[in-house]
Design a protein around this motif. Structure first.
Motif, PDB file in Angstrom:
ATOM      1  N   GLY A 166      34.798  32.769  33.910  1.00 43.43           N
ATOM      2  CA  GLY A 166      34.943  33.901  33.021  1.00 43.43           C
ATOM      3  C   GLY A 166      35.993  34.864  33.532  1.00 43.43           C
ATOM      4  O   GLY A 166      36.718  34.581  34.487  1.00 43.43           O
ATOM      5  N   VAL A 167      36.064  36.020  32.889  1.00 39.05           N
ATOM      6  CA  VAL A 167      37.049  37.043  33.238  1.00 39.05           C
ATOM      7  C   VAL A 167      36.314  38.256  33.789  1.00 39.05           C
ATOM      8  O   VAL A 167      35.296  38.680  33.222  1.00 39.05           O
ATOM      9  CB  VAL A 167      37.901  37.433  32.013  1.00 39.05           C
ATOM     10  CG1 VAL A 167      38.893  38.531  32.353  1.00 39.05           C
ATOM     11  CG2 VAL A 167      38.632  36.202  31.469  1.00 39.05           C
ATOM     12  N   TYR A 168      36.845  38.809  34.885  1.00 42.24           N
ATOM     13  CA  TYR A 168      36.202  39.914  35.591  1.00 42.24           C
ATOM     14  C   TYR A 168      37.189  41.052  35.835  1.00 42.24           C
ATOM     15  O   TYR A 168      38.342  40.812  36.186  1.00 42.24           O
ATOM     16  CB  TYR A 168      35.683  39.445  36.956  1.00 42.24           C
ATOM     17  CG  TYR A 168      34.624  38.390  36.858  1.00 42.24           C
ATOM     18  CD1 TYR A 168      33.275  38.729  36.881  1.00 42.24           C
ATOM     19  CD2 TYR A 168      34.959  37.047  36.741  1.00 42.24           C
ATOM     20  CE1 TYR A 168      32.289  37.762  36.780  1.00 42.24           C
ATOM     21  CE2 TYR A 168      33.979  36.074  36.647  1.00 42.24           C
ATOM     22  CZ  TYR A 168      32.652  36.433  36.675  1.00 42.24           C
ATOM     23  OH  TYR A 168      31.688  35.468  36.575  1.00 42.24           O
ATOM     24  N   PHE A 213      40.691  39.346  36.939  1.00 42.75           N
ATOM     25  CA  PHE A 213      40.754  37.990  37.475  1.00 42.75           C
ATOM     26  C   PHE A 213      39.984  37.039  36.576  1.00 42.75           C
ATOM     27  O   PHE A 213      38.942  37.394  36.036  1.00 42.75           O
ATOM     28  CB  PHE A 213      40.138  37.937  38.884  1.00 42.75           C
ATOM     29  CG  PHE A 213      41.113  38.211  39.978  1.00 42.75           C
ATOM     30  CD1 PHE A 213      41.698  37.166  40.676  1.00 42.75           C
ATOM     31  CD2 PHE A 213      41.447  39.506  40.313  1.00 42.75           C
ATOM     32  CE1 PHE A 213      42.610  37.419  41.695  1.00 42.75           C
ATOM     33  CE2 PHE A 213      42.348  39.772  41.327  1.00 42.75           C
ATOM     34  CZ  PHE A 213      42.931  38.721  42.020  1.00 42.75           C
ATOM     35  N   ARG A 214      40.531  35.831  36.448  1.00 45.90           N
ATOM     36  CA  ARG A 214      39.840  34.749  35.749  1.00 45.90           C
ATOM     37  C   ARG A 214      39.320  33.782  36.798  1.00 45.90           C
ATOM     38  O   ARG A 214      40.048  33.382  37.703  1.00 45.90           O
ATOM     39  CB  ARG A 214      40.765  34.024  34.786  1.00 45.90           C
ATOM     40  CG  ARG A 214      40.105  32.791  34.133  1.00 45.90           C
ATOM     41  CD  ARG A 214      40.950  32.162  33.060  1.00 45.90           C
ATOM     42  NE  ARG A 214      41.216  33.068  31.949  1.00 45.90           N
ATOM     43  CZ  ARG A 214      40.350  33.355  30.972  1.00 45.90           C
ATOM     44  NH1 ARG A 214      39.153  32.806  30.977  1.00 45.90           N
ATOM     45  NH2 ARG A 214      40.682  34.168  29.996  1.00 45.90           N
ATOM     46  N   VAL A 215      38.064  33.407  36.665  1.00 44.46           N
ATOM     47  CA  VAL A 215      37.461  32.388  37.511  1.00 44.46           C
ATOM     48  C   VAL A 215      37.335  31.137  36.655  1.00 44.46           C
ATOM     49  O   VAL A 215      36.736  31.170  35.579  1.00 44.46           O
ATOM     50  CB  VAL A 215      36.079  32.834  38.036  1.00 44.46           C
ATOM     51  CG1 VAL A 215      35.438  31.715  38.846  1.00 44.46           C
ATOM     52  CG2 VAL A 215      36.196  34.110  38.866  1.00 44.46           C
ATOM     53  N   SER A 216      37.941  30.050  37.125  1.00 42.53           N
ATOM     54  CA  SER A 216      37.913  28.794  36.374  1.00 42.53           C
ATOM     55  C   SER A 216      37.702  27.633  37.338  1.00 42.53           C
ATOM     56  O   SER A 216      37.687  27.818  38.562  1.00 42.53           O
ATOM     57  CB  SER A 216      39.216  28.617  35.590  1.00 42.53           C
ATOM     58  OG  SER A 216      40.323  28.640  36.465  1.00 42.53           O
ATOM     59  N   GLU A 217      37.558  26.450  36.779  1.00 38.27           N
ATOM     60  CA  GLU A 217      37.375  25.258  37.597  1.00 38.27           C
ATOM     61  C   GLU A 217      38.676  24.941  38.321  1.00 38.27           C
ATOM     62  O   GLU A 217      39.752  24.975  37.723  1.00 38.27           O
ATOM     63  CB  GLU A 217      36.962  24.082  36.722  1.00 38.27           C
ATOM     64  CG  GLU A 217      36.643  22.837  37.497  1.00 38.27           C
ATOM     65  CD  GLU A 217      36.077  21.745  36.609  1.00 38.27           C
ATOM     66  OE1 GLU A 217      36.007  20.603  37.093  1.00 38.27           O
ATOM     67  OE2 GLU A 217      35.710  22.021  35.464  1.00 38.27           O
ATOM     68  N   ALA A 242      36.056  45.619  47.146  1.00 40.89           N
ATOM     69  CA  ALA A 242      36.112  45.814  45.699  1.00 40.89           C
ATOM     70  C   ALA A 242      34.818  45.364  45.034  1.00 40.89           C
ATOM     71  O   ALA A 242      34.034  44.618  45.600  1.00 40.89           O
ATOM     72  CB  ALA A 242      37.308  45.042  45.118  1.00 40.89           C
ATOM     73  N   THR A 243      34.656  45.837  43.815  1.00 43.57           N
ATOM     74  CA  THR A 243      33.566  45.369  42.974  1.00 43.57           C
ATOM     75  C   THR A 243      34.171  44.602  41.802  1.00 43.57           C
ATOM     76  O   THR A 243      35.350  44.780  41.482  1.00 43.57           O
ATOM     77  CB  THR A 243      32.709  46.551  42.422  1.00 43.57           C
ATOM     78  OG1 THR A 243      33.566  47.400  41.653  1.00 43.57           O
ATOM     79  CG2 THR A 243      32.078  47.332  43.548  1.00 43.57           C
ATOM     80  N   LEU A 244      33.377  43.760  41.195  1.00 44.14           N
ATOM     81  CA  LEU A 244      33.832  43.074  40.006  1.00 44.14           C
ATOM     82  C   LEU A 244      32.737  43.058  38.968  1.00 44.14           C
ATOM     83  O   LEU A 244      31.553  43.056  39.299  1.00 44.14           O
ATOM     84  CB  LEU A 244      34.341  41.657  40.316  1.00 44.14           C
ATOM     85  CG  LEU A 244      33.357  40.602  40.751  1.00 44.14           C
ATOM     86  CD1 LEU A 244      33.937  39.251  40.363  1.00 44.14           C
ATOM     87  CD2 LEU A 244      33.168  40.649  42.239  1.00 44.14           C
ATOM     88  N   VAL A 292      33.786  40.747  32.175  1.00 45.31           N
ATOM     89  CA  VAL A 292      34.210  41.353  30.916  1.00 45.31           C
ATOM     90  C   VAL A 292      34.302  40.330  29.787  1.00 45.31           C
ATOM     91  O   VAL A 292      34.317  40.704  28.622  1.00 45.31           O
ATOM     92  CB  VAL A 292      35.533  42.126  31.057  1.00 45.31           C
ATOM     93  CG1 VAL A 292      35.353  43.338  31.948  1.00 45.31           C
ATOM     94  CG2 VAL A 292      36.660  41.251  31.570  1.00 45.31           C
ATOM     95  N   GLU A 293      34.398  39.029  30.155  1.00 47.89           N
ATOM     96  CA  GLU A 293      34.431  37.944  29.159  1.00 47.89           C
ATOM     97  C   GLU A 293      33.759  36.720  29.748  1.00 47.89           C
ATOM     98  O   GLU A 293      33.894  36.452  30.937  1.00 47.89           O
ATOM     99  CB  GLU A 293      35.879  37.534  28.823  1.00 47.89           C
ATOM    100  CG  GLU A 293      36.653  38.506  27.988  1.00 47.89           C
ATOM    101  CD  GLU A 293      38.054  37.974  27.722  1.00 47.89           C
ATOM    102  OE1 GLU A 293      38.255  36.737  27.639  1.00 47.89           O
ATOM    103  OE2 GLU A 293      38.965  38.800  27.602  1.00 47.89           O
ATOM    104  N   PRO A 294      33.068  35.951  28.904  1.00 50.01           N
ATOM    105  CA  PRO A 294      32.479  34.696  29.397  1.00 50.01           C
ATOM    106  C   PRO A 294      33.544  33.669  29.712  1.00 50.01           C
ATOM    107  O   PRO A 294      34.657  33.781  29.383  1.00 50.01           O
ATOM    108  CB  PRO A 294      31.589  34.244  28.258  1.00 50.01           C
ATOM    109  CG  PRO A 294      31.848  35.116  27.105  1.00 50.01           C
ATOM    110  CD  PRO A 294      32.719  36.239  27.550  1.00 50.01           C
TER     111      PRO A 294
END
Length: 148
Positions: free
Chosen positions: A26-28, A52-56, A141-143, A146-148
């Motif tokens: 998702g997006v953070y 940041f985007r977390v992806s595979e 930092a914190t995250l 904001v999006e799945p």
């Protein structure tokens, strides 16, 4: 037999369901402070405000990328945390014509209920005035998702 997923107290507790870290995709929004200590330049702090985007990942379980395409962090799920791989790097424009390239020595990401911590530390190379200046950095930092 695949085990059933329970109610998520920690997002990372669901790692038995699907690929490792899939629940984190998702997006953070990331906010915090980065601190630098650079030879011949001194100590410097800056606010972190990024997405940041977390992806595979392809060579790691997860890939964290910033919206501007300056940062590519490889990460793996270890227990109840995501551990950033040593050697990943980011390049940021700094103040007064500085360019900062940070290289990770350690970093973690931990989430609970859609928010959490994103901390990292390592070396930094500042480039300015035709020279390179070595140093160190750490980020607290914190995250927040904001999006799945």
């Amino acid at each position: 037999m695949k085990r059933p997923c329970a109610f998520p107290f920690l997002l990372l507790a669901l790692l038995g369901c699907g690929s490792a870290g899939q629940e984190l995709h998702g997006v953070y929004a990331v906010t915090g402070t980065a601190h630098y200590s650079i030879q011949d330049i001194g100590h410097y702090s800056s606010q972190v405000s990024d997405t940041f985007r977390v992806s595979e990942g392809t060579v790691s379980e997860l890939l964290l990328t910033d919206a501007a395409g300056r940062c590519f962090l490889l990460a793996d799920v270890e227990g109840e945390a995501v551990v950033l791989r040593r050697g990943s790097s980011c390049t940021y424009p700094g103040d007064n014509g500085l360019t900062l390239t940070v290289t990770l020595e350690r970093g973690t990401l931990s989430l609970s209920g859609g928010s959490g911590r994103f901390d990292m530390a390592g070396t930094v190379t500042a480039t300015a005035w035709g020279r390179m200046y070595p140093g160190s950095f750490f980020q607290n930092a914190t995250l927040t998702r904001v999006e799945p």
